[in-house]
Design a protein around this motif. Structure first.
Motif, PDB file in Angstrom:
ATOM      1  N   ASP A   5      22.012  62.263  59.758  1.00  0.00           N
ATOM      2  CA  ASP A   5      23.088  63.172  60.176  1.00  0.00           C
ATOM      3  C   ASP A   5      24.289  63.068  59.247  1.00  0.00           C
ATOM      4  OD1 ASP A   5      21.400  63.396  62.404  1.00  0.00           O
ATOM      5  OD2 ASP A   5      23.109  64.038  63.608  1.00  0.00           O
ATOM      6  N   LEU A   7      26.853  68.812  52.640  1.00  0.00           N
ATOM      7  CA  LEU A   7      27.550  70.093  52.745  1.00  0.00           C
ATOM      8  C   LEU A   7      28.922  70.024  52.087  1.00  0.00           C
ATOM      9  CD1 LEU A   7      26.596  70.945  56.405  1.00  0.00           C
ATOM     10  CD2 LEU A   7      26.039  72.330  54.420  1.00  0.00           C
ATOM     11  N   ARG A  47      23.971  69.086  76.931  1.00  0.00           N
ATOM     12  CA  ARG A  47      24.452  70.163  76.066  1.00  0.00           C
ATOM     13  C   ARG A  47      24.125  69.886  74.607  1.00  0.00           C
ATOM     14  NH1 ARG A  47      30.353  70.587  76.749  1.00  0.00           N
ATOM     15  NH2 ARG A  47      30.200  69.243  74.970  1.00  0.00           N
ATOM     16  N   MET A  48      24.277  68.613  74.179  1.00  0.00           N
ATOM     17  CA  MET A  48      24.068  68.259  72.777  1.00  0.00           C
ATOM     18  C   MET A  48      22.595  68.269  72.398  1.00  0.00           C
ATOM     19  SD  MET A  48      26.935  67.735  71.457  1.00  0.00           S
ATOM     20  CE  MET A  48      28.611  67.410  71.927  1.00  0.00           C
ATOM     21  N   ARG A  49      21.768  67.719  73.255  1.00  0.00           N
ATOM     22  CA  ARG A  49      20.384  67.487  72.856  1.00  0.00           C
ATOM     23  C   ARG A  49      19.437  68.590  73.288  1.00  0.00           C
ATOM     24  NH1 ARG A  49      21.317  62.967  70.696  1.00  0.00           N
ATOM     25  NH2 ARG A  49      22.930  61.752  71.682  1.00  0.00           N
ATOM     26  N   ALA A  75      16.972  70.856  75.502  1.00  0.00           N
ATOM     27  CA  ALA A  75      15.999  70.647  76.568  1.00  0.00           C
ATOM     28  C   ALA A  75      15.372  69.258  76.526  1.00  0.00           C
ATOM     29  CB  ALA A  75      14.904  71.706  76.475  1.00  0.00           C
ATOM     30  N   PHE A 104      16.866  68.159  53.689  1.00  0.00           N
ATOM     31  CA  PHE A 104      16.246  66.841  53.694  1.00  0.00           C
ATOM     32  C   PHE A 104      14.823  66.866  54.231  1.00  0.00           C
ATOM     33  CE2 PHE A 104      20.756  66.326  53.617  1.00  0.00           C
ATOM     34  CZ  PHE A 104      20.970  65.249  52.798  1.00  0.00           C
ATOM     35  N   LYS A 149      13.424  65.054  56.748  1.00  0.00           N
ATOM     36  CA  LYS A 149      13.357  65.199  58.193  1.00  0.00           C
ATOM     37  C   LYS A 149      14.433  66.210  58.590  1.00  0.00           C
ATOM     38  CE  LYS A 149      13.981  62.203  62.124  1.00  0.00           C
ATOM     39  NZ  LYS A 149      15.453  62.147  62.226  1.00  0.00           N
ATOM     40  N   ASN A 167      17.460  67.668  60.065  1.00  0.00           N
ATOM     41  CA  ASN A 167      18.561  66.881  60.633  1.00  0.00           C
ATOM     42  C   ASN A 167      19.724  67.756  61.085  1.00  0.00           C
ATOM     43  OD1 ASN A 167      19.283  67.635  58.070  1.00  0.00           O
ATOM     44  ND2 ASN A 167      19.952  65.634  57.388  1.00  0.00           N
ATOM     45  N   PRO A 168      19.449  68.706  62.023  1.00  0.00           N
ATOM     46  CA  PRO A 168      20.590  69.460  62.555  1.00  0.00           C
ATOM     47  C   PRO A 168      21.529  68.514  63.296  1.00  0.00           C
ATOM     48  CG  PRO A 168      18.594  69.943  63.803  1.00  0.00           C
ATOM     49  CD  PRO A 168      18.192  69.081  62.662  1.00  0.00           C
ATOM     50  N   PHE A 169      22.817  68.891  63.321  1.00  0.00           N
ATOM     51  CA  PHE A 169      23.773  68.096  64.087  1.00  0.00           C
ATOM     52  C   PHE A 169      23.516  68.301  65.578  1.00  0.00           C
ATOM     53  CE2 PHE A 169      26.343  69.302  60.253  1.00  0.00           C
ATOM     54  CZ  PHE A 169      26.319  68.048  59.675  1.00  0.00           C
ATOM     55  N   PRO A 170      23.873  67.330  66.403  1.00  0.00           N
ATOM     56  CA  PRO A 170      23.722  67.528  67.849  1.00  0.00           C
ATOM     57  C   PRO A 170      24.788  68.481  68.386  1.00  0.00           C
ATOM     58  CG  PRO A 170      24.637  65.357  67.402  1.00  0.00           C
ATOM     59  CD  PRO A 170      24.348  65.984  66.082  1.00  0.00           C
ATOM     60  N   LYS A 171      24.777  69.699  67.866  1.00  0.00           N
ATOM     61  CA  LYS A 171      25.717  70.736  68.280  1.00  0.00           C
ATOM     62  C   LYS A 171      24.915  72.003  68.494  1.00  0.00           C
ATOM     63  CE  LYS A 171      29.133  69.244  64.869  1.00  0.00           C
ATOM     64  NZ  LYS A 171      30.522  69.557  64.692  1.00  0.00           N
ATOM     65  N   TYR A 181      29.751  74.770  60.823  1.00  0.00           N
ATOM     66  CA  TYR A 181      30.354  73.518  60.350  1.00  0.00           C
ATOM     67  C   TYR A 181      30.628  73.544  58.841  1.00  0.00           C
ATOM     68  CZ  TYR A 181      30.753  68.577  59.084  1.00  0.00           C
ATOM     69  OH  TYR A 181      31.177  67.387  58.570  1.00  0.00           O
ATOM     70  N   SER A 215      21.545  74.001  71.955  1.00  0.00           N
ATOM     71  CA  SER A 215      21.555  72.930  70.956  1.00  0.00           C
ATOM     72  C   SER A 215      20.561  73.164  69.822  1.00  0.00           C
ATOM     73  CB  SER A 215      21.223  71.608  71.637  1.00  0.00           C
ATOM     74  OG  SER A 215      20.993  70.606  70.682  1.00  0.00           O
ATOM     75  N   LEU A 252      19.059  70.925  68.415  1.00  0.00           N
ATOM     76  CA  LEU A 252      17.985  69.946  68.581  1.00  0.00           C
ATOM     77  C   LEU A 252      16.913  70.418  69.548  1.00  0.00           C
ATOM     78  CD1 LEU A 252      20.110  66.696  68.686  1.00  0.00           C
ATOM     79  CD2 LEU A 252      18.620  67.441  66.852  1.00  0.00           C
ATOM     80  N   ALA A 253      17.194  71.528  70.268  1.00  0.00           N
ATOM     81  CA  ALA A 253      16.196  72.037  71.198  1.00  0.00           C
ATOM     82  C   ALA A 253      15.161  72.910  70.494  1.00  0.00           C
ATOM     83  CB  ALA A 253      16.878  72.827  72.314  1.00  0.00           C
ATOM     84  N   LEU A 254      15.359  73.190  69.211  1.00  0.00           N
ATOM     85  CA  LEU A 254      14.423  74.028  68.457  1.00  0.00           C
ATOM     86  C   LEU A 254      13.196  73.214  68.041  1.00  0.00           C
ATOM     87  CD1 LEU A 254      16.996  75.792  66.106  1.00  0.00           C
ATOM     88  CD2 LEU A 254      15.877  76.776  68.110  1.00  0.00           C
ATOM     89  N   GLN A 294      14.079  73.915  63.261  1.00  0.00           N
ATOM     90  CA  GLN A 294      15.184  73.017  62.896  1.00  0.00           C
ATOM     91  C   GLN A 294      15.358  72.990  61.383  1.00  0.00           C
ATOM     92  OE1 GLN A 294      15.188  69.060  64.506  1.00  0.00           O
ATOM     93  NE2 GLN A 294      14.808  69.743  66.592  1.00  0.00           N
ATOM     94  N   ARG A 307      22.105  76.405  57.318  1.00  0.00           N
ATOM     95  CA  ARG A 307      23.354  75.651  57.235  1.00  0.00           C
ATOM     96  C   ARG A 307      23.737  75.415  55.776  1.00  0.00           C
ATOM     97  NH1 ARG A 307      23.001  69.841  59.954  1.00  0.00           N
ATOM     98  NH2 ARG A 307      21.636  69.495  58.180  1.00  0.00           N
ATOM     99  N   ALA A 308      22.717  75.111  54.958  1.00  0.00           N
ATOM    100  CA  ALA A 308      22.995  74.850  53.546  1.00  0.00           C
ATOM    101  C   ALA A 308      23.407  76.119  52.806  1.00  0.00           C
ATOM    102  CB  ALA A 308      21.775  74.221  52.875  1.00  0.00           C
TER     103      ALA A 308
END
Lengths: 320, 284
Positions: A201, A208, A314-316, A318, B117, B119, B121-125, B133, B168, B170-172, B177, B184-185
């Motif tokens: 992360d 970026l 919300r963050m993670r 499902a 990358f 793996k 690595n999306p942010f937990p947003k 971002y 999120s 991370l749900a993808l 992802q 994002r890049a």
């Protein structure tokens, strides 16, 4: 072949040890619950005389505390506990997060260990020492600062009420010492949480073109939110329960005031100060205050858990 | 043999290979590596790498594990700076400017040369915030919604996520992802996108989508991809650099660029025996 198949069904020694270990663990777990229940039951029982007469003595609703005439309004004590704890958390959280970020993101490996040891040492200082240091060193040193704040901000409508006339012992100094006392626990938890932020992360943010601060905002904080709230709540719990340091520093004046530079009181301070001289309903009221503090702490913790769970879902997404 | 890479860079204007992606040999180099070595402390992980990165072309880096291809990739946007003790020898230029000159800010470098990358690595947003971002840290504040939408469209993800931008990242699924990470890049419109084994954590269908996306992106962007998968290099890239690890007189392993050429050439008619062994070994 027959001997081999028979070993499949035999209960050997290992199985028995395993069973014994399981029982031991269950027993240990249950012990915690039993102790907690015992504390709650006996304190409730002993505080019942005061709490059951809440209508007459104003236990939950009044700010009048006068044992001589049977008035036991606990609001000034609840107020003092909350005010000093909130001051402590408000001051300690930014400092702790700063230290933890320094340790995880900036400090060279060589000095990291010694700083961690120093902070842990801070947690080992007995609270009575903090209290005495507060009286003899911090309070005199802070008085000119408080006076300056009062002179500068005293005229502003809302802020002025907070920064009123300065007393030698007051909410602010008690909160300040509490802040120092809870910095170690909040720092150590936030540091551990920051350490668990996946490197991938951070790399994503760096790639970026993030600066260090942008990386921390984008990658470290979102990952650490739950742990941060947990650490803050532990600190808040510790601050609300702190007894001796607060009893020495808060000034022991039973009043509710917006002025942070005025003397006040808190639940643990009241219990430790009055318990020796109390009897009958008076004792019962002091124990009742303890129950209230216990309940408030539990509510704060439940609230924190709810916040953390919501944020994590919300963050993670499902997967949580 | 050690001069192979130098010879190859001169022989670039060669016959196109049999691959679907024809190199545009006239494309000018966006980046140029001149004798680039990467050190970790006193250990030289990769030795003397010379190759160009050509504009709007896909350059693949292949080779066995430990050959230094990822190390070289990460030196292209100064990600190696984050590893204590890492430094480079030789010279890397970006539009003719020395990437490692003292006055060059690595943060500005990374804003121009993006990275995806291994793996995802999306942010937990949220999906939206993941893309926004990069824009925010680049100081872009206007038309945020449009920019996010464009990046997600360019990342071939918009149709799948347009109704759940607030949920999120991370749900993808893994492939989604990774496309989010690509979106994002590219949201910050870099010149070059570096991809470090972007499909190695993905299933074949998700891999296929990313490869299609790379072809699309190469119309606008210059791409450098490190891959373990030779078929992937053959499928997507215009140019291929083959790296391997060599043991020197002191029994120390160093990564080394063996051959650089049009992808078609590398896979049908490699100059170096080691390239041929590697390619045929895997295919045979």
């Amino acid at each position: 072949m027959t001997t081999q198949s028979s070993t499949l069904t035999q209960k050997d020694r290992g199985r028995i040890t395993d069973r014994a270990f399981w029982l031991l663990c269950i027993a240990a777990g249950i012990t915690v619950l039993v102790i907690l229940a015992a504390i709650l039951v006996s304190t409730l029982q002993q505080s019942w005389p005061a709490m059951s007469k809440a209508g007459e003595n104003g236990f939950f609703t009044s700010k009048l505390w006068d044992p001589n005439i049977g008035k036991f309004g606990i609001l000034p004590f609840v107020f003092g506990t909350l005010v000093t704890s909130l001051i402590a958390v408000a001051l300690a959280v930014p400092v702790s997060i700063g230290i933890a970020l320094f340790l995880t993101e900036l400090a060279p490996r060589r000095i990291k260990g010694s700083i961690v040891t120093l902070i842990d040492l801070l947690a080992a200082v007995p609270s009575v020492v903090f209290g005495l240091w507060g009286i003899y060193v911090l309070a005199p040193a802070m008085t000119p600062v408080y006076k300056w704040l009062h002179d500068t901000l005293g005229g502003i409508p809302v802020l002025g009420a907070l920064f009123g006339e300065v007393s030698a012992l007051n909410f602010m100094t008690a909160g300040l010492v509490l802040a120092i006392m809870i910095v170690p626990i909040i720092t150590s938890i936030t540091r551990e949480v920051f350490d668990t932020v996946p490197d991938s992360d951070k790399q994503a943010a760096w790639a970026l073109g993030a600066t260090r601060w942008e990386m921390i905002k984008g990658a470290v904080f979102p990952h650490s939110f739950g742990g941060l709230v947990g650490g803050v709540m532990l600190g808040l719990g510790r601050a609300m329960g702190e007894t001796i340091a607060v009893a020495l520093l808060i000034g022991n004046s039973i009043q509710i005031t917006a002025n942070l530079f005025a003397p006040g009181t808190s639940i643990p301070a009241a219990i430790v100060n009055y318990f020796g001289e109390a009897g009958g309903d008076y004792t019962s009221a002091l124990i009742g205050m303890g129950v209230v503090l216990f309940v408030v702490t539990v509510i704060v913790n439940l609230l924190a858990q709810a916040i953390v769970r919501r944020a994590e879902i919300r963050m993670r997404g499902a997967k949580a | 043999m050690t001069q192979a890479s130098f010879d190859m860079t001169n022989a670039l204007s060669s016959v196109p290979g049999a691959m679907s992606t024809m190199p545009t040999s006239s494309a000018k180099p966006v980046m140029q590596l001149e004798g680039v070595s990467v050190f970790y402390g006193s250990y030289e992980a990769v030795r003397g790498t010379t190759m160009p990165v050509r504009e709007q072309q896909i350059t693949a880096m292949i080779g066995p594990s430990g050959c230094g291809k990822s190390t070289i990739l990460r030196s292209l946007n100064r990600m190696n700076d984050l590893i204590p003790g890492a430094r480079i020898g030789g010279k890397i230029t970006f539009h003719g400017q020395d990437l490692y000159a003292p006055d060059v800010d690595p943060i500005q470098v990374r804003r121009r040369i993006g990275m995806v990358f291994q793996k995802p690595n999306p942010f937990p947003k949220s999906i939206y915030e993941n893309v926004a971002y990069g824009l925010r840290i680049n100081g872009i504040k206007d038309n945020m919604d449009d920019r996010v939408e464009k990046a997600l469209r360019d990342g071939a993800l918009w149709d799948e996520v347009k109704d759940k931008l607030k949920s999120s990242g991370l749900a993808l699924s893994g492939g989604q992802q990774q496309r989010l990470c690509i979106a994002r890049a590219i949201a910050v419109q870099p010149d070059v996108i570096l991809m470090d084994e972007p499909c190695s954590a993905l299933d074949p269908i998700a891999t296929g989508k990313i490869e299609d996306l790379m072809h699309e992106l190469a119309r606008t962007y210059t791409i450098v991809i490190v891959t373990h998968n030779m078929q992937q290099a053959a499928r997507v890239s215009h140019y291929t650099a083959f790296f391997t690890a060599e043991v020197d007189e002191q029994q120390v392993r160093h990564g080394r660029l063996i051959e650089f050429n049009d992808t078609g050439r590398i896979f049908t008619n490699p100059t170096d025996k080691r390239t041929e062994d590697y390619i045929t070994g895997r295919f045979g």
